[in-house]
Design an enzyme around this catalytic site. Structure first.
Site, PDB file in Angstrom:
ATOM      1  N   HIS A  56      13.089  25.754  40.075  1.00 28.75           N
ATOM      2  CA  HIS A  56      12.201  24.980  40.363  1.00 28.75           C
ATOM      3  C   HIS A  56      12.149  23.651  39.731  1.00 28.75           C
ATOM      4  O   HIS A  56      11.768  23.442  38.656  1.00 28.75           O
ATOM      5  CB  HIS A  56      10.446  25.545  40.230  1.00 28.75           C
ATOM      6  N   HIS A  58      12.098  19.102  41.035  1.00 25.17           N
ATOM      7  CA  HIS A  58      11.719  17.956  41.713  1.00 25.17           C
ATOM      8  C   HIS A  58      12.740  16.894  41.455  1.00 25.17           C
ATOM      9  O   HIS A  58      12.509  16.021  40.857  1.00 25.17           O
ATOM     10  CB  HIS A  58      10.390  17.441  41.900  1.00 25.17           C
ATOM     11  N   GLN A 151       4.907  17.874  50.772  1.00 23.61           N
ATOM     12  CA  GLN A 151       4.293  17.503  49.872  1.00 23.61           C
ATOM     13  C   GLN A 151       2.653  17.011  50.266  1.00 23.61           C
ATOM     14  O   GLN A 151       1.846  17.289  49.408  1.00 23.61           O
ATOM     15  CB  GLN A 151       4.785  16.147  49.048  1.00 23.61           C
ATOM     16  N   HIS A 209       5.019  25.972  47.035  1.00 21.23           N
ATOM     17  CA  HIS A 209       4.047  25.868  45.731  1.00 21.23           C
ATOM     18  C   HIS A 209       2.711  26.648  46.414  1.00 21.23           C
ATOM     19  O   HIS A 209       2.454  26.346  47.392  1.00 21.23           O
ATOM     20  CB  HIS A 209       3.770  24.299  45.786  1.00 21.23           C
ATOM     21  N   GLU A 212      -1.617  26.170  43.409  1.00 19.11           N
ATOM     22  CA  GLU A 212      -1.470  25.374  41.997  1.00 19.11           C
ATOM     23  C   GLU A 212      -2.756  24.663  41.797  1.00 19.11           C
ATOM     24  O   GLU A 212      -2.896  23.364  42.039  1.00 19.11           O
ATOM     25  CB  GLU A 212      -0.366  24.442  42.192  1.00 19.11           C
ATOM     26  N   ASP A 308      10.540  22.128  36.798  1.00 15.66           N
ATOM     27  CA  ASP A 308       9.430  21.440  37.660  1.00 15.66           C
ATOM     28  C   ASP A 308       9.640  19.960  37.572  1.00 15.66           C
ATOM     29  O   ASP A 308       9.877  19.269  38.560  1.00 15.66           O
ATOM     30  CB  ASP A 308       7.860  21.892  37.399  1.00 15.66           C
TER      31      ASP A 308
HETATM   32 ZN   LIG Z   1       6.761  21.800  42.026  1.00 16.35          ZN
END
Ligand SMILES: [Zn+2]
Length: 423
Positions: A56, A58, A151, A209, A212, A308
């Site tokens: 995981h 970005h 996103q 995701h 969260e 992450d």
């Molecule tokens: Zn993430």
């Protein structure tokens, strides 16, 4: 033999093992291998392990810390807003350059497989183009798997679903989502249904995701498990973060975990980020926010720890060090027993490799010769020391080397050299 690594300790506890490598594959693991190789490396009783895997990340945002400003509140929502400010100014070249720099860090840290989410809510799909280019450029040394990540919300952002489909058509591997960011619980659930059906139709994996937040009523993981089961997608679906589970009612979780197990849904916790972003609206007691890692593992669910973020709108630290990630996860989850610590090492090696579906990963005869020599005797010591990656090997070739940690002490009457290991 092309390469033999002599006198290695292995993660399963075997010691004084030799690992023989031919044509980029492991062909022998035994005591005192009675053969010679073109190159021999002495492990000297250090731990030889398969490489670290981060399921995981970005990579489109990484190393952008401070652009155009830093996250003042430290919350997830300010991070998303800040990323929204940065997005229009991004160029493909800048994304590629930062991603390649991060990949260099990753190799030096023995991190040779990464699943990165890619924001597809910019209609230009610049980040998609950039990371597809990076994936090709690093293919010889890193397995980079990409997730189409809406996103700004699949339903909340008008063009997101069309962009996600374009991104998949361009070569993105996995279907992403963010149900807790949709306008309503109902829209979140609908986004999960749409994305799972799309992935099932295309034969793709799903990694969302999911939940969260600190909201105990955020239960999209239940919907994700429901659709994974309904569509026969067992083993192809992952819920990332799942931080709301930290705050859920215990009875509800006792029902949820068997449903996740039945649906073959894996979980990824991101301890550095979860403990940083969650609990921001609490006074005291202040919630940790990380999902229920040992309980998920005990229920037979695959659990990985992810990095992450590294130096981006959400997190100002990070350096591709999966031992740091596992070290934090161990502490936050209070996984301090010997078996639990072994499980934390597993959560940054074998578990994420399984979640990503990596072929030929592992420390067995027939697997790719992708190996690390760590400056530690066993996985627990590797965690304790965040051990130096003395040697990083991929397909039988050395990619990176670094010296062992050693202090020269100037204290009279005490040993002059210190390596932080029990003798
Ligand atoms: Zn993430």
């Amino acid at each position: 033999m092309d390469l033999i690594i002599r006198n290695a300790n292995l993660p399963d506890g075997r010691s004084a093992m030799d690992v023989g490598i031919l044509d980029g594959r492991i062909v022998a693991i035994e005591h005192a291998l009675p053969l010679q190789a073109h190159t021999e490396i002495k492990a000297n009783g250090n731990l030889v392990s398969p490489p670290f895997v981060d399921a995981h990340f970005h990579m489109d945002a990484t190393l952008s810390y401070g652009l155009p400003r830093v996250n003042q509140s430290g919350t997830l929502l300010e991070g998303i807003a800040l990323w929204g400010e940065l997005k229009p100014t991004l160029t493909q070249d800048a994304i590629v350059e930062r991603a390649l720099q991060y990949c260099d860090w990753a190799v030096a840290r023995g991190l040779l497989a990464i699943r990165s989410h890619v924001d597809i809510c910019d209609d230009r799909l610049l980040a998609v183009e950039a990371l597809l280019q990076v994936k090709q450029q690093v293919a010889a040394y890193i397995d980079l798997q990409l997730v189409a990540f809406p996103q700004d919300g699949l339903l909340r952002s008008a063009s997101a679903f069309a962009n996600l489909k374009r991104a998949i058509a361009m070569g993105i591997d996995v279907v992403g989502g963010i149900p807790h960011f949709e306008r309503s619980m109902a829209d979140g659930a609908e986004s999960v249904r749409l994305l799972c059906e799309f992935a099932a139709e295309k034969g793709l994996q799903v990694d969302m995701h999911c939940d969260e937040s600190d909201d105990p009523m955020s239960r999209h993981i239940e919907t994700l498990a429901y659709h994974s089961h309904r569509l026969g997608m067992q083993g192809r679906v992952t819920g990332s973060h799942l931080t709301s589970m930290h705050s859920m009612d215990n009875y509800y979780v006792s029902k949820l975990l068997p449903l996740m197990r039945e649906a073959g849904v894996a979980a990824i916790a991101n301890p550095l980020i979860n403990i940083t972003l969650q609990g921001r609206h609490d006074s005291y007691p202040k919630r940790r926010g990380m999902t229920r890692v040992p309980e998920l593992m005990a229920a037979g669910i695959d659990v990985a720890f992810g990095q992450d973020c590294a130096m981006d709108p959400w997190y100002s630290l990070g350096s591709a060090d999966m031992l740091e990630v596992a070290h934090m996860g161990l502490h936050v989850a209070q996984m301090t027993g010997q078996e639990a610590m072994q499980a934390c090492f597993h959560a940054v090696t074998e578990a994420p490799a399984k979640i990503m579906g990596l072929q030929g990963y592992g420390l067995q005869v027939g697997c790719h010769a992708d190996l690390l020599i760590l400056d530690a005797g066993n996985p627990v010591e590797a965690l304790r020391l965040r051990a130096a990656r003395l040697c990083v090997i991929r397909r039988g070739k050395v990619l990176s080397q670094m010296p062992a940690a050693q202090a020269q002490l100037h204290i009279s009457g005490r040993p002059a050299q210190l390596n932080f290991r029990l003798v």
